[in-house]
Design a protein around this motif. Structure first.
Motif, PDB file in Angstrom:
ATOM      1  N   GLY A  59       0.775  -1.230   0.000  1.00  0.00           N
ATOM      2  CA  GLY A  59       0.000   0.000   0.000  1.00  0.00           C
ATOM      3  C   GLY A  59       0.805   1.279   0.000  1.00  0.00           C
ATOM      4  O   GLY A  59       0.237   2.363   0.090  1.00  0.00           O
ATOM      5  N   GLY A  60       2.121   1.173  -0.078  1.00  0.00           N
ATOM      6  CA  GLY A  60       2.963   2.365  -0.092  1.00  0.00           C
ATOM      7  C   GLY A  60       2.972   3.054  -1.445  1.00  0.00           C
ATOM      8  O   GLY A  60       2.582   2.462  -2.458  1.00  0.00           O
ATOM      9  N   PRO A  61       3.437   4.298  -1.459  1.00  0.00           N
ATOM     10  CA  PRO A  61       3.422   5.076  -2.696  1.00  0.00           C
ATOM     11  C   PRO A  61       4.541   4.731  -3.675  1.00  0.00           C
ATOM     12  O   PRO A  61       4.489   5.142  -4.831  1.00  0.00           O
ATOM     13  CB  PRO A  61       3.572   6.519  -2.197  1.00  0.00           C
ATOM     14  CG  PRO A  61       4.365   6.388  -0.936  1.00  0.00           C
ATOM     15  CD  PRO A  61       3.880   5.098  -0.312  1.00  0.00           C
ATOM     16  N   GLY A  62       5.550   4.003  -3.214  1.00  0.00           N
ATOM     17  CA  GLY A  62       6.672   3.665  -4.094  1.00  0.00           C
ATOM     18  C   GLY A  62       7.724   4.759  -4.184  1.00  0.00           C
ATOM     19  O   GLY A  62       8.673   4.645  -4.940  1.00  0.00           O
ATOM     20  N   THR A  63       7.564   5.816  -3.402  1.00  0.00           N
ATOM     21  CA  THR A  63       8.520   6.923  -3.414  1.00  0.00           C
ATOM     22  C   THR A  63       9.433   6.919  -2.197  1.00  0.00           C
ATOM     23  O   THR A  63      10.348   7.730  -2.113  1.00  0.00           O
ATOM     24  CB  THR A  63       7.784   8.273  -3.473  1.00  0.00           C
ATOM     25  OG1 THR A  63       6.906   8.366  -2.344  1.00  0.00           O
ATOM     26  CG2 THR A  63       6.993   8.414  -4.758  1.00  0.00           C
ATOM     27  N   LEU A  64       9.181   6.032  -1.269  1.00  0.00           N
ATOM     28  CA  LEU A  64       9.966   5.962  -0.040  1.00  0.00           C
ATOM     29  C   LEU A  64      10.825   4.703  -0.045  1.00  0.00           C
ATOM     30  O   LEU A  64      10.529   3.727  -0.717  1.00  0.00           O
ATOM     31  CB  LEU A  64       9.027   5.944   1.170  1.00  0.00           C
ATOM     32  CG  LEU A  64       8.056   7.125   1.283  1.00  0.00           C
ATOM     33  CD1 LEU A  64       7.027   6.869   2.374  1.00  0.00           C
ATOM     34  CD2 LEU A  64       8.825   8.408   1.555  1.00  0.00           C
ATOM     35  N   ALA A  65      11.877   4.738   0.744  1.00  0.00           N
ATOM     36  CA  ALA A  65      12.722   3.561   0.888  1.00  0.00           C
ATOM     37  C   ALA A  65      11.932   2.471   1.606  1.00  0.00           C
ATOM     38  O   ALA A  65      11.187   2.743   2.541  1.00  0.00           O
ATOM     39  CB  ALA A  65      13.980   3.907   1.693  1.00  0.00           C
ATOM     40  N   CYS A  66      12.070   1.260   1.146  1.00  0.00           N
ATOM     41  CA  CYS A  66      11.428   0.109   1.777  1.00  0.00           C
ATOM     42  C   CYS A  66      12.463  -0.553   2.686  1.00  0.00           C
ATOM     43  O   CYS A  66      13.625  -0.717   2.307  1.00  0.00           O
ATOM     44  CB  CYS A  66      10.955  -0.859   0.692  1.00  0.00           C
ATOM     45  SG  CYS A  66      10.571  -2.513   1.291  1.00  0.00           S
ATOM     46  N   SER A  67      12.055  -0.932   3.886  1.00  0.00           N
ATOM     47  CA  SER A  67      13.009  -1.532   4.824  1.00  0.00           C
ATOM     48  C   SER A  67      13.603  -2.827   4.283  1.00  0.00           C
ATOM     49  O   SER A  67      14.760  -3.145   4.550  1.00  0.00           O
ATOM     50  CB  SER A  67      12.349  -1.766   6.179  1.00  0.00           C
ATOM     51  OG  SER A  67      11.174  -2.533   6.023  1.00  0.00           O
ATOM     52  N   GLY A  68      12.848  -3.579   3.482  1.00  0.00           N
ATOM     53  CA  GLY A  68      13.404  -4.781   2.855  1.00  0.00           C
ATOM     54  C   GLY A  68      14.518  -4.423   1.885  1.00  0.00           C
ATOM     55  O   GLY A  68      15.555  -5.086   1.835  1.00  0.00           O
TER      56      GLY A  68
END
Length: 164
Positions: A59-68
């Motif tokens: 559900g994230g916007p894809g503009t932030l760093a993902c912890s994985g």
């Protein structure tokens, strides 16, 4: 940096660690802020501020760093630095790339299926290298890189994690 320069830097440290093993134990820290709007955590890396958020598959916007992604990036960084350090010590000229990829089943983290694992199912670390080593020296380089890569060893061996 060449082998002699690396040894000059590391030798006094190694001697100090042999004489006083407790001096070799260092506590690394990371801190993040969950203030502000949105489902984010801002992490200070010491060099830059990284804003982490939900992966698009959750559900994230894809503009932030993902912890994985950050976990895989930490593995790549550690493996690459370890490889270069070992290659320097062995006087092997090496260049190229390191990549990691991992498989996640978002049914687990999204609580869709209680049987689905939360976390990576598998991680693959790959090196694409140009080098001047024969097969035996290359095998030594890779074996020592695996042996001394902190993130790799932590992931493969696991450590207790305490939440307070």
């Amino acid at each position: 940096m060449n082998r002699d320069e690396l040894r000059a830097v590391q030798q006094p440290l190694k001697e100090r660690y042999r004489e006083g093993p407790e001096s070799a134990v260092v506590t690394l820290r990371a801190e993040g802020s969950v203030e502000g709007e949105g489902i984010t955590c801002s992490v200070d890396t010491g060099r830059a501020l990284v804003e982490a958020g939900l992966h698009p598959a959750s559900g994230g916007p894809g503009t932030l760093a993902c912890s994985g992604d950050l976990l895989l990036q930490a593995l790549v960084a550690c493996a690459g630095v370890t490889l270069r350090s070992v290659a320097t010590s062995l006087e092997i000229a090496v260049s190229g790339s390191v990549r990691a990829e991992g498989d996640l089943d978002f049914r687990g983290t999204m609580a869709v299926d209680k049987e689905a694992p939360v976390g990576f199912r598998a991680i693959r670390l790959a090196f694409d290298l140009e080098h001047d080593a024969d097969e035996e020296r290359l095998a030594t380089l890779m074996r020592l890189t695996e042996r001394y890569c902190v993130v790799y060893q932590t992931l493969t061996n696991g450590v207790p994690v305490e939440i307070t």
